[in-house]
Design an enzyme around this catalytic site. Sequence first.
Site, mmCIF file in Angstrom:
data_model
loop_
_atom_site.group_PDB
_atom_site.id
_atom_site.type_symbol
_atom_site.label_atom_id
_atom_site.label_comp_id
_atom_site.label_asym_id
_atom_site.label_seq_id
_atom_site.Cartn_x
_atom_site.Cartn_y
_atom_site.Cartn_z
ATOM 1 N N HIS A 216 -6.418 125.601 84.527
ATOM 2 C CA HIS A 216 -7.029 124.877 83.375
ATOM 3 C C HIS A 216 -6.744 125.939 82.137
ATOM 4 C CE1 HIS A 216 -9.350 121.353 84.229
ATOM 5 N NE2 HIS A 216 -8.668 121.376 85.348
ATOM 6 N N SER A 220 -1.123 122.295 83.556
ATOM 7 C CA SER A 220 -0.385 121.862 84.553
ATOM 8 C C SER A 220 1.232 121.914 84.377
ATOM 9 C CB SER A 220 -0.619 120.407 85.090
ATOM 10 O OG SER A 220 -1.874 120.157 85.414
ATOM 11 N N LYS A 244 -5.445 107.255 88.182
ATOM 12 C CA LYS A 244 -4.398 107.589 89.032
ATOM 13 C C LYS A 244 -4.562 108.494 90.386
ATOM 14 C CE LYS A 244 0.563 108.565 88.590
ATOM 15 N NZ LYS A 244 1.817 108.905 87.713
ATOM 16 N N ASP A 245 -5.307 109.452 90.223
ATOM 17 C CA ASP A 245 -5.872 110.234 91.365
ATOM 18 C C ASP A 245 -6.458 109.360 92.411
ATOM 19 O OD1 ASP A 245 -4.475 112.354 90.473
ATOM 20 O OD2 ASP A 245 -6.089 113.502 90.037
ATOM 21 N N GLU A 288 -1.740 123.761 117.115
ATOM 22 C CA GLU A 288 -1.623 122.633 116.318
ATOM 23 C C GLU A 288 -0.274 122.397 115.698
ATOM 24 O OE1 GLU A 288 -4.154 120.590 117.001
ATOM 25 O OE2 GLU A 288 -5.794 120.573 115.498
#
Lengths: 430, 253
Positions: A216, A220, A244-245, A288
């Site tokens: 922040h 971005s 959208k997220d 894994e």
Amino acid sequence: MGSGERVEFDNKVVNWIDERLPLFTLMQKEYGVFPTPRNFNYFWNFGAIAMFMLIAMIATGIFLAMNYTPHVDMAFDSVERIDRDVNWGWMLRDIHMNGGSFFFIAVYIHIFRGMYYGSYKKPRELLWILGVVIFLLMMATAFMGYVLPWGQMSYWGATVITNLFSAIPFVGDSIVTLLWGGFSIDNPTLNRFFALHYLMPFVILAVVFLHVWALHICGSNNPSGIEPKGKQDTLPFHPYYTMKDTFGLLVFLVIFCVFVFYAPDYLGHPDNYKEANALVTPAHIVPEWYFLPFYAILRAITFDIGIPFTEITIISAKLGGVISMFGSIGLLLILPWLDTHPIRSARYRPKYKFFLLVFLAVFCMLGYVGSQSADAVFFGLPMTLIGILCTTYYYGFFLVIIPWLNNTEKGKDLPKSIHDAVLKTEREKA
Amino acid sequence: MMMRFALLFAVLVLMPVAGFAGGGETVKPPHHHWHFSGVNGTYDKAALQRGYKVYREVCASCHSMKQLSFRNLTDLGYDESQVKAIVGEYTVMDGPNDEGEMFERPARPSDQFPSPFENDKAAAYANGGALPPDLSLIIKARHHGPDYVHALLTGYKDAPHDAHLLEGQHWNKYMPGHVIAMAPPLSDGQVAYEDGSPDTVDQYASDVVQFLTWAGDPYMETRKRTGMKVIIFLLVFAGVMYGVKRKIWSDVH
């Protein structure tokens, strides 16, 4: 954070609180009107998805911990009890078990997104490094979590991984004793792994907070890799990206739930449904799936490195493997200084894009190599050879190809602004 | 150093060859479509009951099922009185009582399935050194679980001439490495079915596999039903959110 200008709210209660503790101002600034580049594609969803998975893991983990017994004689049975007798225990465990895998899926895509669009470049170096730290913490947490059910793979995976530290010169054996809490993997090991497995997610949460804070500050990155130049290039985070997220997250969750409810054990190993037994070694110890590429790098070094024509060994094969494995993640930490090319996005760097996609394929191939036994054969070639070739490319990509491209790749012409880039693609579509 | 590389090279070249000769060969079991397979697959309760009968009369003489309790048998379609009737055939060791003595008492539905041996050492000793594994999770603990166990139970063959079997060892096509300590456990007509199902090894194996699958995964039906609801909800929600997202974004596109 609290020193900036405060927002006035209509609701009196909200305002009263906000005057004393500006939480609402903070949310409004950072998630409400926060200016976000307008041209994100769906790759930008995976940060939010990873955040959701972290919280889901903590939430299910707390309830599992209430019913789990960290004792070598009872751990395996207590996990079975969760599956069989705890109300909805099977669902909690299936979510937690597969949640680990899907957290890694989200984070791997998130990291690759960063590499593709150059999100690690100035001024986001620290943001990127914090991300790598989160990745490392996740690996430690996942490893210790896998030990807790105390199945065969838990036990033998723990044996292999903790033994790695014995390769460190001088202090290695002491470190291993410290990890084990004794001279073999036993109850003290399980106890400390449980304690740390409960602690680490909160450390991750703290580093995620720093990661988001750093995000922040510098804002971005975006698919064009050029900084927003004004209001025409950005949108407020809410409602554009919140919605959208949410949509992206739901699609991700559909795939997640297919695994949770229809193939809960698909990503696990059958041997972990056998209780740990120090006297029986599984035919083929594998970690894994999300560790497999790094496991392959670890096993790729099968030779000692010493002074030629003497018997003096400087780096044993084992230490060489350990250094290569940790080094492969260490390279990510210094990536912002390896790649100094002025263009961020692979969109405008065709050569980088090509080598990066090869890197992706090689990384997946390493995952396959890691899943195979050392004596396996791949199209007539020994798997160990494939492993060392892929490891060489992994290192070569960071240490040779990227620096070489810094000086040689000209790159395509960048659009003048995000706004221009968006309008151009819109025009091409129409 | 040169020697080391030469050695490494030799290892790299020879390892694949050695790998084939090294034994531990596994044969992929033939694939079956089970009643419980697939998105809508459920347990066939009649098969579970028959499988339980096979377990009780054959497997249970050597194999424990420690994760299971008698009360779980209601899942097989038995009502409480039937479970009580089954439980009535067992006594369990309990205690110590107020005088410090262990004592036998009739089993209760809350008791675990009794184990055939006192402990693992006793079990291995009675079986020529090979410990019969607990069967509670046997299906989940094997690759291709149901297919593998079915293939194993029906996969006993005469040993090929080049196989070296010791006393008490048997040859099985599907056992990794082909050598197994368990004697062929099932034979035609061994367990008397009451519902007219064929008294064959294949039928026994198939029934006991279904029973063991249930034993390892008793909530499978609930899981699949819940999954259907969850996924339909998520799909609808995702559809709605897609609409919302398009609507909100329509003014910037």
